[in-house]
Design a protein around this motif. Structure first.
Motif, PDB file in Angstrom:
ATOM      1  N   ASN A   9       1.170  -1.326  -0.139  1.00 28.26           N
ATOM      2  CA  ASN A   9       0.405  -0.090  -0.189  1.00 28.26           C
ATOM      3  C   ASN A   9       0.654   0.858  -0.147  1.00 28.26           C
ATOM      4  O   ASN A   9       1.697   2.035   1.200  1.00 28.26           O
ATOM      5  CB  ASN A   9      -0.913   0.227   0.566  1.00 28.26           C
ATOM      6  N   GLU A  98      -7.156   4.743   7.980  1.00 29.10           N
ATOM      7  CA  GLU A  98      -6.328   5.963   7.015  1.00 29.10           C
ATOM      8  C   GLU A  98      -7.775   6.815   6.427  1.00 29.10           C
ATOM      9  O   GLU A  98      -8.570   8.003   6.822  1.00 29.10           O
ATOM     10  CB  GLU A  98      -5.487   6.186   6.418  1.00 29.10           C
ATOM     11  N   GLU A 168      -5.740  -4.741  10.450  1.00 29.30           N
ATOM     12  CA  GLU A 168      -4.782  -3.707  10.591  1.00 29.30           C
ATOM     13  C   GLU A 168      -5.066  -3.397  11.878  1.00 29.30           C
ATOM     14  O   GLU A 168      -5.863  -2.030  12.181  1.00 29.30           O
ATOM     15  CB  GLU A 168      -4.906  -2.470   9.101  1.00 29.30           C
ATOM     16  N   ILE A 173       0.014   1.517  12.735  1.00 33.96           N
ATOM     17  CA  ILE A 173      -0.165   1.624  11.512  1.00 33.96           C
ATOM     18  C   ILE A 173       0.706   2.714  11.779  1.00 33.96           C
ATOM     19  O   ILE A 173       0.420   3.651  11.868  1.00 33.96           O
ATOM     20  CB  ILE A 173      -1.405   1.842  11.033  1.00 33.96           C
ATOM     21  N   GLY A 174       1.796   2.622  11.130  1.00 36.06           N
ATOM     22  CA  GLY A 174       2.773   4.509  10.896  1.00 36.06           C
ATOM     23  C   GLY A 174       3.348   3.953  12.180  1.00 36.06           C
ATOM     24  O   GLY A 174       3.746   5.559  12.525  1.00 36.06           O
ATOM     25  N   SER A 214       3.003  -1.972  10.374  1.00 36.96           N
ATOM     26  CA  SER A 214       4.632  -2.242  10.294  1.00 36.96           C
ATOM     27  C   SER A 214       5.167  -3.433  10.065  1.00 36.96           C
ATOM     28  O   SER A 214       5.633  -4.082   9.962  1.00 36.96           O
ATOM     29  CB  SER A 214       4.800  -1.831  11.581  1.00 36.96           C
ATOM     30  N   LEU A 233      -0.268  -6.831   4.303  1.00 35.63           N
ATOM     31  CA  LEU A 233      -0.987  -5.292   3.496  1.00 35.63           C
ATOM     32  C   LEU A 233       0.323  -4.598   4.125  1.00 35.63           C
ATOM     33  O   LEU A 233       0.165  -4.464   5.404  1.00 35.63           O
ATOM     34  CB  LEU A 233      -2.018  -5.247   4.000  1.00 35.63           C
ATOM     35  N   ILE A 234       1.110  -4.616   3.075  1.00 35.32           N
ATOM     36  CA  ILE A 234       2.782  -3.633   3.887  1.00 35.32           C
ATOM     37  C   ILE A 234       2.647  -2.258   2.958  1.00 35.32           C
ATOM     38  O   ILE A 234       2.411  -1.988   2.205  1.00 35.32           O
ATOM     39  CB  ILE A 234       4.023  -4.116   2.785  1.00 35.32           C
TER      40      ILE A 234
HETATM   41  C1  3PY Z   1       1.181  -0.338   7.438  1.00 39.67           C
HETATM   42  O1  3PY Z   1       1.432  -0.998   7.230  1.00 39.67           O
HETATM   43  O2  3PY Z   1       1.189   0.785   8.061  1.00 39.67           O
HETATM   44  C2  3PY Z   1      -0.045  -0.376   6.936  1.00 39.67           C
HETATM   45  O3  3PY Z   1      -0.993   0.690   6.877  1.00 39.67           O
HETATM   46  C3  3PY Z   1      -0.325  -1.015   5.185  1.00 39.67           C
HETATM   47  O4  3PY Z   1      -1.809  -0.808   4.998  1.00 39.67           O
END
Ligand code: 3PY
Length: 252
Positions: A9, A98, A168, A173-174, A214, A233-234
């Motif tokens: 992603n 997000e 997720e 995330i992030g 992450s 999902l990366i």
């Molecule tokens: C992440 O890995 O931070 C993501 O949001 C992947 O969608």
């Protein structure tokens, strides 16, 4: 049949030339290193989709990160699932945290988008996940259940069987934080069980459930070795060709 998927992603990153250049590197590396039963996908910003779909061929599939819930009309700035399909994409991420957080996308709206994606013969990658507060408050199973019930459990068995789910955790995330493989497996098993209760054990067994948040070359192998984790999902790691391809290779 459950699929083994690694989907990048890219979020709102990379101008046109940088996207084409990174994607070309990824295709060349994935061509040499992907095993036969794996699927590699890049979900790029809209500007890249048309070109990437032509470059990726059968080696790397292409996805969008969102779409509108209507077919066409006066929705300035939006893109429909049909438009995404028309450039050769096969996947659309729906309900990334997000989108839920910054664009106030509700489960009900996401249910409409999912239907549109399916109507256009694209595969939705439907995201669910709890916040840190919800995890610490020990209400994460309820939150995830509501996201499934309101987002995708209205689908017929035939339609549900076409979708991919991505778990997720929002707190991963992030942030650089990752759910441990035990935490992720616990939730994936819960999701699969909810699917079995709503549909059938067979549908649950055949549903691909990805982990996101992450995920990187260091933790991917342990995550993907879990019984109910079918890939990832990366986010950030999909912006580096070596990292992304090392994650693709992390399936045992
Ligand atoms: C992440 O890995 O931070 C993501 O949001 C992947 O969608």
């Amino acid at each position: 049949m459950r699929k083994k998927i690694v989907a990048g992603n890219w979020k709102m990153n990379l101008d046109y030339a940088s996207g084409i250049s990174l994607f070309s590197e990824i295709v060349n590396m994935v061509r040499d290193e992907k095993k036969g039963d794996q699927i590699a996908i890049i979900c790029s910003p809209y500007i890249h989709l048309n070109s990437l779909a032509k470059l990726g061929g059968e080696v790397v599939k292409i996805g969008a990160q969102n779409c509108h819930q209507n077919d066409s009309g006066a929705f300035t700035g939006e893109i429909s699932a049909g438009m995404i399909k028309s450039v050769g994409c096969e996947y659309v991420i729906i309900g990334h945290s997000e989108r839920r957080q910054y664009f106030a996308e509700s489960n009900e709206l996401l249910a409409e988008k999912t239907i549109k994606v399916l109507e256009n013969e694209l595969t939705p990658i439907f995201c669910i996940g709890e916040t840190l507060e919800e995890r610490n408050g020990n209400i994460y199973f309820e939150v995830l259940k509501a996201q499934l019930e309101q987002g995708v459990f209205g689908l017929s068995t035939a339609d549900f069987s076409k979708i991919v789910i991505a778990y997720e955790p929002v707190w991963a995330i992030g942030t650089g934080l990752t759910a441990s493989s035990e935490q992720a497996q616990e939730v994936h098993a819960f999701i699969r069980n909810e699917i079995a209760n709503k549909y059938t054990a067979e549908v649950a067994e055949n549903t691909t459930i990805l982990y996101g948040g992450s995920c990187n070359p260091k933790n991917a192998a342990e995550l993907f070795a879990q019984k109910d984790i079918d890939g990832g999902l990366i986010g950030g790691a999909s912006l580096k060709s070596r990292d992304f391809v090392d994650i693709v290779k992390a399936f045992n």
